[in-house]
Design an enzyme around this catalytic site. Structure first.
Site, PDB file in Angstrom:
ATOM      1  N   LYS A  43      -6.579  11.465  -2.540  1.00  0.00           N
ATOM      2  CA  LYS A  43      -7.767  11.098  -3.296  1.00  0.00           C
ATOM      3  C   LYS A  43      -8.994  11.910  -2.888  1.00  0.00           C
ATOM      4  O   LYS A  43     -10.036  11.793  -3.511  1.00  0.00           O
ATOM      5  CB  LYS A  43      -8.032   9.595  -3.147  1.00  0.00           C
ATOM      6  CG  LYS A  43      -6.978   8.759  -3.852  1.00  0.00           C
ATOM      7  CD  LYS A  43      -7.233   7.267  -3.681  1.00  0.00           C
ATOM      8  CE  LYS A  43      -6.136   6.465  -4.354  1.00  0.00           C
ATOM      9  NZ  LYS A  43      -6.281   5.013  -4.155  1.00  0.00           N
TER      10      LYS A  43
ATOM     11  N   ASP B  44      -5.039   0.706  -9.382  1.00  0.00           N
ATOM     12  CA  ASP B  44      -6.442   0.434  -9.043  1.00  0.00           C
ATOM     13  C   ASP B  44      -7.414   0.896 -10.130  1.00  0.00           C
ATOM     14  O   ASP B  44      -8.398   1.586  -9.871  1.00  0.00           O
ATOM     15  CB  ASP B  44      -6.801   1.085  -7.699  1.00  0.00           C
ATOM     16  CG  ASP B  44      -5.887   0.629  -6.584  1.00  0.00           C
ATOM     17  OD1 ASP B  44      -5.443  -0.525  -6.627  1.00  0.00           O
ATOM     18  OD2 ASP B  44      -5.615   1.424  -5.660  1.00  0.00           O
TER      19      ASP B  44
ATOM     20  N   ASP C 101      -6.187   2.494   5.852  1.00  0.00           N
ATOM     21  CA  ASP C 101      -7.417   2.952   5.225  1.00  0.00           C
ATOM     22  C   ASP C 101      -8.366   1.818   4.862  1.00  0.00           C
ATOM     23  O   ASP C 101      -9.521   2.072   4.530  1.00  0.00           O
ATOM     24  CB  ASP C 101      -7.104   3.788   3.983  1.00  0.00           C
ATOM     25  CG  ASP C 101      -6.235   3.049   2.987  1.00  0.00           C
ATOM     26  OD1 ASP C 101      -5.529   2.114   3.396  1.00  0.00           O
ATOM     27  OD2 ASP C 101      -6.254   3.408   1.794  1.00  0.00           O
TER      28      ASP C 101
END
Length: 844
Positions: free
Chosen positions: A24, A101, A211
């Site tokens: 990402k 998400d 994370d």
């Protein structure tokens, strides 16, 4: 790239075979998915794909267009095809579309075309799959990718039902289990999702993902997944820690888990010590009462798998190694995870590797099963205002025939296609930009005298210095041991549980604080047997803390700097909290006035944010003082360990000496020789004499280098002063004449002879405790001041204090800055406040 090559080597050695690329922090993977890769980015991506092929690792490129794609817009779909065409030219043959998400709501244009969000996603997914000529490996991540995200539940989810019915059968579906981070994944739950998806799911396992919590690292074994799952899955993809070196255990134990049921039949994992003292896996195939060997079902042991992993990992710690001189990639695990900006634990700026173990048809017939790492960035993606321009025209057309191109040919195509474009370099986070440097060069060197010596190449090349008979012996770094590594793994175990040693430490601390009343100084009817038991368990707990400090010191001096830089921020954090807890236990054993009133709200010691350090924080009286527990590691790793302990009368001279050294410069020059104790008597003497139960000292290799002093309630303290301390000081110091101009020394002497003004009652009701903390200037580690303040405030709050205050001269800039950094705020002036002092306070 060097780190990734090492990852590929490990994967091949352990029997893993596939690497999923989905970082990402590669903004062109998700946020700006429409943008083509520049020449520089293309070269880096091709190098990664080539490296994977060299190690027989299947490279899967994933893209996430779901944030803002218009599914019904053919220009958008064409843009997506163009992007995947470009990646295909790099040599990539396997792909994944991720719709995790994202918002479930469709835009108005899509609502007119598609009956549901699932239909919209599947329309594009199926079209892309067919456009790419139905690659052998093509993955789809649904928006409802775990049980808790399914509405109303897995079995009756309209979304999953549509996926099962409309998604082409050659496409695999990713699934994380009952939750995003699943403690357990049962056979029943997999059979349920298999039924509605009409295919076996491919598990994207977040068991070791860290994370979501910057204080946690997971070094425990792969567990909570029965080996009976293996024949029921298309594969298992593990999304481990952000730190590359922290993933040795996660990936190694996953490989062991699979091997215990390769091809759908479980086998016994046996540990054998060879002559080279290594550990190997042996598969026992036997049939009782028969000469013919058959495969036999035996359970996988997470503890045994962990021991296998750390035994092999142990060998890495003694190998001098450091990733440096690397090309700056646009994603991937960083070589310098320590955040030199000092704003927090740096794992949020690192990326993570994900290893996936696939079954047929991804592996060839008879080949060993293997895994696949996915790179996921841990930093939040920055928002970028979208342009109103139409998507770019297609840069590369899909070739009619499959042809092989060289790297130079592909790069030439990209350059020609982009002559009219303004190429922009990919956004890099600060860790990526720094990758081309060695961490030791990148970090600022700290030459403070409190830093423990650490061997460097320059030191090793010099002629060895031999100390004289009256000099201190040379510092000798001790190597990490298996006991240290096992302790490390158990302190950073798994999301829902701590390792056995950590659980034991938590239970001991809980018991010690809950039973502290038996050793309270105010305890009536002392029970010698209970007191002895309490002190015995306190000693046992302190020994556990000592082992943590020992492990920290050995890790900080280990030869493999790559491992050190990845693990150091986490071990630094737990070391600081354990030191604070140890000091508090020592205080409970000799100074507490009553049983501490902080037992409400106890919960199980797992599933909390902050991991083990967070558990200990919540068990201390000042659990809400997060600023005191936030202690960023130093720029350059140090093995220095300070000790904080309760004050004893023998420490008085040392405390006086430090106090004099700290404040001597502020006094009139040359006037201190006649009264050497006046500074100590004026600033700290009352604390040490009348309130020793709330005093702590900081030690550096046996010598005192700081103190934290407190008075739990100023009211009784003021009365004691009038009765004993003030008369003693008036006798010791003659009252100077007030007619002439007084020196600082004489002003201190005069203060003992003047009537002391009390503070307002309404102020003391909220801030009853007075404190004074000083750390010698030779101590350059800022974390020790927070730890000392944490110990002091814990003792004050445990005995009922609601708030603490300190008094600082307006001219004392050092003091004002020092207390401000420790969470004390200047309070508004009230009638009764001393005119020549500022009052700073903090609620407890």
């Amino acid at each position: 790239m060097e780190q990734r090559r090492e990852l590929f080597r490990r994967m091949r050695r352990w029997g893993l075979n596939t690497y999923l690329y989905a970082p990402k922090d590669d903004y062109k993977h998700r946020m700006f998915w429409r943008e083509m890769y520049s020449v520089e980015e293309a070269e880096q991506l091709m190098q990664l794909i080539t490296a994977a092929k060299e190690h027989s690792i299947e490279f899967v490129y994933a893209i996430s267009p779901g944030l803002d794609i218009t599914f019904s817009n053919q220009k958008e779909v064409a843009t997506l095809k163009r992007k995947l065409d470009q990646v295909s030219q790099f040599g990539c043959k396997s792909f994944a579309l991720l719709f995790d998400d994202i918002d479930h709501n469709m835009c108005p244009a899509d609502k007119e075309v598609f009956s549901s969000f699932a239909h919209a996603q599947l329309s594009v997914t199926n079209e892309i799959y067919q456009y790419l000529e139905e690659p052998e490996h093509f993955l789809f991540c649904p928006t409802e990718y775990c049980g808790t995200f399914c509405y109303p539940n897995v079995a009756h989810s309209p979304y999953l039902k549509t996926v099962g019915e409309k998604l082409l059968p050659g496409i695999d579906v990713l699934w994380t289990g009952p939750k995003v981070v699943s403690k357990d994944i049962s056979v029943d739950s997999i059979e349920e999702v298999t039924k509605i998806l009409k295919r076996s799911p491919l598990i994207w396992d977040n068991l070791h993902a860290n994370d979501y919590d910057q204080k946690r690292l997971f070094l425990g074994p792969y567990k909570g997944r029965s080996t009976e799952l293996i024949p029921r899955l298309k594969g298992v993809l593990t999304n481990p820690n952000c730190e590359f070196e922290g993933n040795f255990v996660a990936i190694h134990t996953l490989a062991t888990w699979y091997k215990s049921n390769m091809n759908g039949v479980r086998k016994d994992v046996v540990m054998t010590d060879t002559e080279e003292n290594t550990v190997s896996i042996q598969i026992k195939l036997e049939n009782e009462g028969s000469d013919e060997e058959i495969e036999m079902d035996v359970l996988y042991s997470p503890q045994m798998a962990l021991k296998l992993a750390i035994t092999e990992w142990m060998q890495e710690f003694g190998v001098p190694h450091q990733y440096n001189c690397r090309t700056v990639p646009h994603s991937g695990a960083k070589t310098n995870p320590i955040d030199t900006g000092g704003i927090g634990t740096p794992c949020l700026n690192s990326t993570t590797t994900v290893t996936t173990v696939y079954q047929q048809p991804i592996m060839s017939q008879g080949s060993p099963l293997s895994g696949e790492p996915v790179l996921l960035a841990k930093e939040e993606e920055e928002k970028k205002q979208q342009s109103d321009e139409e998507p770019m025209e297609m840069v590369l057309e899909k070739p009619d025939e499959q042809e092989t191109k060289t790297v130079n040919q592909i790069l030439t195509d990209i350059v020609k296609a982009k002559l009219s474009e303004d190429l922009k370099p990919m956004e890099m986070d600060k860790d990526s930009i720094a990758e081309s440097k060695s961490p030791e060069i990148f970090m600022q060197e700290d030459t403070g005298s409190d830093m423990a010596p650490m061997q460097t190449d320059e030191q090793l090349n010099k002629e060895q210095y031999i100390p004289g008979p009256n000099e201190k012996p040379l510092f000798a770094a001790e190597a990490m041991t298996m006991e240290d590594l096992n302790l490390l793994a158990e302190m950073f175990y798994l999301p829902y549980e701590h390792g056995p040693k950590s659980v034991q430490m938590l239970r001991e601390f809980q018991w010690l604080r809950a039973n502290s009343s038996v050793v309270s100084v105010n305890c009536k009817g002392k029970d010698a047997e209970k007191i002895e038991k309490w002190h015995f368990r306190a000693t046992k707990f302190e020994e556990m803390c000592r082992r943590v400090m020992q492990m920290f010191t050995r890790l900080a001096n280990c030869e493999n700097r790559s491992i050190l830089y990845d693990l150091y921020p986490y071990v630094w954090d737990i070391k600081g909290v354990v030191a604070m807890v140890k000091s508090f236990v020592q205080w409970l054993g000799c100074r507490s006035q009553s049983s501490a009133q902080f037992l409400s709200g106890d919960q199980e010691p797992w599933a909390f944010r902050g991991g083990l350090a967070g558990e200990f924080q919540r068990l201390l009286p000042i659990e809400a003082a997060n600023d005191l527990f936030y202690q960023p590691p130093p720029p350059m790793p140090t093995s220095k360990v300070f000790a904080i302990r309760p004050y004893f009368p023998k420490d008085e001279a040392s405390v006086y000496k430090i106090c004099k050294e700290m404040y001597d410069d502020e006094m009139d020059a040359g006037l201190m020789s006649d009264q050497p104790d006046i500074i100590g008597d004026s600033l700290v003497g009352g604390f040490l004499t009348l309130s020793p139960d709330y005093c702590f000292v900081l030690e550096d290799e046996g010598s005192v280098c700081g103190y934290a002093l407190g008075i739990v309630d100023v009211h009784p303290y003021a009365r004691k002063c009038k009765v004993s301390w003030i008369p003693a000081m008036r006798e010791k110091y003659i009252k100077p004449e007030a007619s002439k101009e007084l020196s600082d020394e004489q002003k201190m002497m005069l203060s003992f002879h003047e009537e002391q003004q009390g503070l307002p009652e309404n102020f003391l009701a909220s801030f009853p405790s007075l404190i004074k903390v000083d750390v010698h200037t030779k101590v350059t580690d800022p974390s020790v001041a927070k730890s000392m303040m944490g110990c002091l405030l814990s003792s004050l709050k445990a005995d009922g204090s609601r708030g603490a205050f300190c008094e600082v001269k307006p001219s004392d800039r050092r003091g004002l800055e020092f207390y401000s950094k420790l969470g004390f705020l200047e309070l508004a002036k009230m009638e009764g406040f001393p005119k020549e002092m500022l009052v700073l306070g903090r609620n407890l």
